[in-house]
Design a protein around this motif. Structure first.
Motif, PDB file in Angstrom:
ATOM      1  N   ARG A 165       7.464   0.311  -9.389  1.00 22.54           N
ATOM      2  CA  ARG A 165       8.367   0.835  -8.375  1.00 22.54           C
ATOM      3  C   ARG A 165       9.047   2.101  -8.882  1.00 22.54           C
ATOM      4  NH1 ARG A 165      10.290  -4.717  -8.160  1.00 22.54           N
ATOM      5  NH2 ARG A 165      12.128  -3.938  -9.261  1.00 22.54           N
ATOM      6  N   ARG A 245       2.194   5.812  -1.291  1.00 20.99           N
ATOM      7  CA  ARG A 245       3.192   5.984  -0.235  1.00 20.99           C
ATOM      8  C   ARG A 245       3.203   4.761   0.692  1.00 20.99           C
ATOM      9  NH1 ARG A 245       5.103  11.176  -0.032  1.00 20.99           N
ATOM     10  NH2 ARG A 245       3.910  12.726  -1.244  1.00 20.99           N
ATOM     11  N   ASP A 246       4.354   4.542   1.347  1.00 19.88           N
ATOM     12  CA  ASP A 246       4.467   3.448   2.309  1.00 19.88           C
ATOM     13  C   ASP A 246       3.916   3.908   3.666  1.00 19.88           C
ATOM     14  OD1 ASP A 246       6.371   5.032   3.535  1.00 19.88           O
ATOM     15  OD2 ASP A 246       8.074   3.946   2.720  1.00 19.88           O
ATOM     16  N   ALA A 252       6.508   5.153  -2.575  1.00 18.94           N
ATOM     17  CA  ALA A 252       6.836   3.743  -2.764  1.00 18.94           C
ATOM     18  C   ALA A 252       6.619   3.293  -4.204  1.00 18.94           C
ATOM     19  CB  ALA A 252       6.006   2.877  -1.822  1.00 18.94           C
ATOM     20  N   ARG A 253       5.496   3.724  -4.803  1.00 22.31           N
ATOM     21  CA  ARG A 253       5.170   3.290  -6.158  1.00 22.31           C
ATOM     22  C   ARG A 253       4.470   4.412  -6.914  1.00 22.31           C
ATOM     23  NH1 ARG A 253       2.340  -2.632  -4.970  1.00 22.31           N
ATOM     24  NH2 ARG A 253       4.140  -3.611  -3.961  1.00 22.31           N
TER      25      ARG A 253
END
Length: 596
Positions: A165, A245-246, A252-253
């Motif tokens: 994360r 990416r989300d 996101a990570r």
């Protein structure tokens, strides 16, 4: 009285219009709407969307219950939910409800059911609104299947893959990561990623992550990591970072794909040993090359270097610098950033050479306790240099020919056909055409290898290079020692170098210089520091030729005999000193015995 009737008639008309308006809305809503009688749960109302979804007409539906259309178990489930709604007098939301329809088979509905109460507050009807979510459900299932497939690929990938994360805590960890970093998944998950990074390397990791978040992609790089977490020992890995990416497109990570460089380093060290030639045998540079013949060879080498797929055959006597020229071609090619691996084919036994080149599968032969990548895999994206190519066993020659034609191969004991992008450079000091005629070399392999042959001239044919080469080699030898010192060359020492025929070529020159440097213990290399045959050359004259008319083969015979004597007759040790493979020394000894 009449006024009251007129007023009541007006209200009734308004109610009729309102009901008609509501009926029109209900009829044209795309979701299925139905009404059930609270006591009997008989259908009393269906809109057009309900007919289209279920495949039954309103005449078939009205006055019936779920048991008239669905299997008992499914109908009982619907009735139980309906009774619960009516009993609680509250809206019930069923996110996913499977039903079997006449028109479309199995469908998935998102249904909301709400009781309609009478004046006494008791349930009179049950209103249901159902959205067909089958397409969304199928899309989600496809996405989940793809996610499971990707997760399986990641879990079984050979590279170590992990993700963390933005706060730095690890959330994903595959089996290869566990093997590389020495931590089980349950140990790694939730751990700060910086525990795998030495203190001195953490700033670089943060900089790379910052570049990712800023929209810049860091290049694949060699980095240091810790095996076993904080306090563990350091390992070298090849790592690539990328941003995950989300669905909204926000970071996101951070994910890492890493590969252990230990095996590649081991293969490189092994190939230096297996090459059987001194890496410094060709310690020469373009500005030390004075002879026109060598200049032509270097110009041709530059041309073929530009074609990254061209197979090149380097020809020439032992020690002329074919290995150096192969490294030069690699360094000036588009593959320069890839690995350069080298192997002397004569230094491997027939049972080992196939495994070293193409790798093997676990259990493919006695001692094959694990899968092993061969040199053609390890050299992916770079160059593989095969020295003494004529010494390959016939079976491996056939495999090499197939690889040169198709760039595919199979590991020993394997059934899968693998592909790799690697350039092949080959070298030999024997007459390849004669070997093909004798049958020790496949003719088709000979023709395939000799598309671009480069003949490296022996040192005796380019005496103009000797003085500059000697000075360059001495600079390398002195700078590589424990102490730096200024070295000068006595005039007679230099004349001996220039008059000697050098049967061992560039490698012999370097060996002679190293010997003289050890014996001199000072700043000047003198004639007495050279071997006997070189001192004889200085006395005999004949620039660039042999000493006192001595034939070249006689000089070679004397040199080999002297080295054998110094090694106590140990042919393996003598081959190492002479810079030859044992098979080449054996062949030369046989030829020398025949020439007595």
């Amino acid at each position: 009285m009449s006024q009251r009737l007129r007023d009541e008639g007006g209200v009734a008309e308004q109610l009729r219009k309102a009901n008609a308006f509501l009926d029109a809305i209900v009829e044209n809503i795309p979701d299925m709407i139905f009404v059930k009688e609270a006591g009997s749960l008989l259908f009393e109302r269906f809109n057009r969307a309900g007919e289209e979804l279920l495949g039954w007409t309103r005449a078939e539906l009205l006055g019936k219950t779920d048991h008239d259309f669905y299997p008992k178990e499914q109908a009982d489930f619907f009735h139980a939910k309906d009774r619960e709604t009516l009993r609680n007098k509250k809206l019930v939301d069923i996110p996913e409800e499977p039903i079997t329809t006449r028109a479309k088979g199995l469908r998935w509905l998102h249904t909301k059911k709400v009781p309609i109460l009478d004046e006494a507050g008791e349930p009179k009807w049950l209103l249901g609104i159902s959205e067909d979510i089958t397409a969304r459900k199928e899309a989600e299932e496809r996405a989940r299947a793809l996610e499971r497939e990707l997760a399986s690929v990641v879990q079984h990938a050979r590279e170590a893959i992990m993700a963390w994360r933005l706060d730095g805590c690890i959330v994903s960890w595959n089996a290869a990561a566990a093997a590389l970093y020495g931590l089980r998944s349950e140990q790694a998950l939730g751990m700060p990623v910086e525990e795998l990074v030495p203190d001195a390397e953490r700033a670089e990791l943060r900089e790379s992550v910052g570049a990712l978040l800023a929209g810049r992609a860091p290049q694949i790089s060699d980095v240091v990591r810790l095996r076993g977490g904080r306090g563990g020992h350091e390992i070298e890995v090849e790592e690539s970072l990328f941003l995950v990416r989300d669905p909204a497109g926000q970071p996101a990570r951070i994910a890492s794909i890493a590969r252990d460089r230990t095996e590649l380093a081991r293969l490189r060290r092994a190939t230096e040993i297996l090459a059987g030639t001194d890496r410094h045998a060709g310690d020469q540079a373009d500005d030390e090359t004075r002879s026109p013949i060598m200049r032509e060879v270097l110009a041709a080498a530059d041309v073929v270097a530009a074609d990254e797929r061209a197979t090149v055959l380097l020809l020439g006597e032992t020690g002329v610098g074919k290995g150096w020229l192969a490294r030069r071609i690699h360094a000036r090619s588009p593959r320069a950033k890839g690995p350069f691996l080298e192997v002397n084919c004569a230094s491997l036994g027939p049972q080992l050479v196939e495994s070293e080149l193409f790798g093997h599968e676990k259990g493919s032969f006695t001692g094959a306790t694990a899968q092993k990548r061969g040199l053609v895999e390890a050299a992916e994206g770079g160059t593989l240099f095969l020295d003494e190519i004529g010494e390959l066993p016939p079976g491996v020659q056939a495999q090499l020919l197939t690889f040169l034609d198709q760039r595919t191969f199979r590991r020993v004991g394997g059934v899968r056909t693998l592909a790799t992008d690697v350039r092949i450079l080959a070298a030999t000091n024997v007459d390849m055409k004669a070997a093909a005629e004798r049958g020790t070399l496949r003719k088709d392999l000979y023709y395939r290898l000799s598309v671009i042959p480069l003949q490296v001239p022996p040192l005796r044919d380019r005496p103009e290079d000797i003085s500059a080469l000697a000075r360059a080699m001495l600079r390398g030898l002195v700078s590589g020692g424990t102490e730096r010192r200024r070295v000068t060359l006595d005039r007679r020492f230099l004349r001996a170098l220039q008059r000697y025929a050098w049967p061992g070529n560039v490698r012999e020159l370097r060996n002679a210089l190293e010997r003289a440097l050890i014996l001199s213990r000072g700043g000047t290399l003198e004639l007495g520091h050279l071997p006997e045959e070189l001192r004889a050359a200085a006395a005999g004259g004949g620039a660039g030729g042999t000493a006192a008319g001595t034939r070249l083969d006689e000089l070679e015979r004397r040199h080999i005999r002297r080295v054998l004597e110094e090694c106590g007759g140990n042919r393996t040790r003598a081959a190492e000193v002479l810079g030859l493979s044992r098979s080449t020394l054996k062949r030369k000894l046989a030829a020398l015995r025949g020439g007595r």
